[in-house]
Write a protein that holds these residues in place. Sequence first.
Motif: not given
Length: 400
Positions: A378-385
């Motif tokens: 699983i990976k988040l695709v949204t940018g960090e902030h």
Amino acid sequence: MSINNFLEAFIKRESLFKNKAALQSSYIPEEIPHREEQMTLIAKVLAPCLRMERPSNLFIYGKTGSGKTLTVQNTIKQIELIAKREQIPVKFIYINCKLKKVADTEYRLIAEITRFFGREIPPTGLPTDEVYKIFYRTIERENQIIILILDEIDQLVKKVGDEIIYNLTRINTELKNSKLGIIGISNDVMFADNLDPRVKSSLSEEELVFPSYNAIQIQDILKKRSSESIKEGVMEEGVIAKCAAYAAREHGDARRALELLRVAVELAERKTLQHVTLKELDEAEDKIEKDRVLDMVVAQPRQFQLILYTIILISEKSKTESLFTGDVYDLYKTLCGKTNLRPLTQRRVSDVIGEFDISGIINARVISKGRYGRTREIKLVTGEHITAKIKTLLENIFNA
DNA sequence: CGAGATTCATGTGAAGTATACCTTTAGGCTTAA
DNA sequence: AAGCCTAAAGGTATACTTCACATGAATCTCGTA
């Protein structure tokens, strides 16, 4: 500055927009540049309905923001106009199959269509074929041509199978007074290949492909719309070109480009600027992404939110390492204890993660770790902030 | 050293359960004749 | 007696659980060079 001062100033200040509606996604322009060919084809296919004949079913593909929905809607509008003038009973029904809780199962889709004819159908409780019968009866009451437009039909079929489409196309053989034509719209170009051949041939009696716009075409569209909607001289040199470039980078998504433009102007307005610069454009890109994701997160059920929160927590702790279903589930269970939520089974959580993947909030790929089993990476695709924003949002929800 | 067997952690399908909601039906009560 | 309301019965869709089996590459095993 007090609120009052602000409001006073706001009224006095001139808007940067001429006609803001022309930039909103609901807007249907008179002309759609670079889509003449497609419009004529749609018109040709649909035209028989003006003679009370059933038009061929039509299947349309093209990436998001290539003008599919817009072109169809525009064509429909024109046909409707003529039909009204000539008193021809043609009815168009537009349904977006993606909408959760509206048209994402067979029952709900048929119920939703029937609602267009003013017939209320309860959200649950009736047998599905009963709902079909109500549907028949409702449309058979009067002699008419019905054109059903199913947008994002791939989402629906992916979820519940292609039998629905088969049933819908078959309805015609049982109808005596009315006739039903179907227009299917899909973002997924590969979609038709996975269909049952019978379904495929009946759905795509006619086919139409919308190519993506290239950078020049997008720029064209942007210029046209902005001259309609934004005051002269507001856009600084190069802003529109940059905007087009952004969109072209994303396989030519015109909807996105227009939204980008609108939000950029809104931001400039809020900052009481006279001009829109590249800076606002960048900020707009950020804001759009943030709003889209946050809205989606808020709309999720509690359990889904908690699972997402767990994923964020873990991915924060181990920035580089990949995270797996098992880890998520363990932490999720302990968090459930703290939040007084009854934990879902791992089976279900697995499905939820799959749904997040489809909706694009995360990226989950099934991998085999050989001796160490099989799991989803699983990976988040949204940018960090943006991720951080989601996190605080979720924290507020669970503390309240 | 390499081919095939083993193994692990979880994916995935099918069937079952709980819940929420629907229609129908059978009383039971009210009302008007 | 007719009409109306209510509650129970019988039915469904949906979200979730339970059960059981499938998966696929890293690792192990063992025969062979």
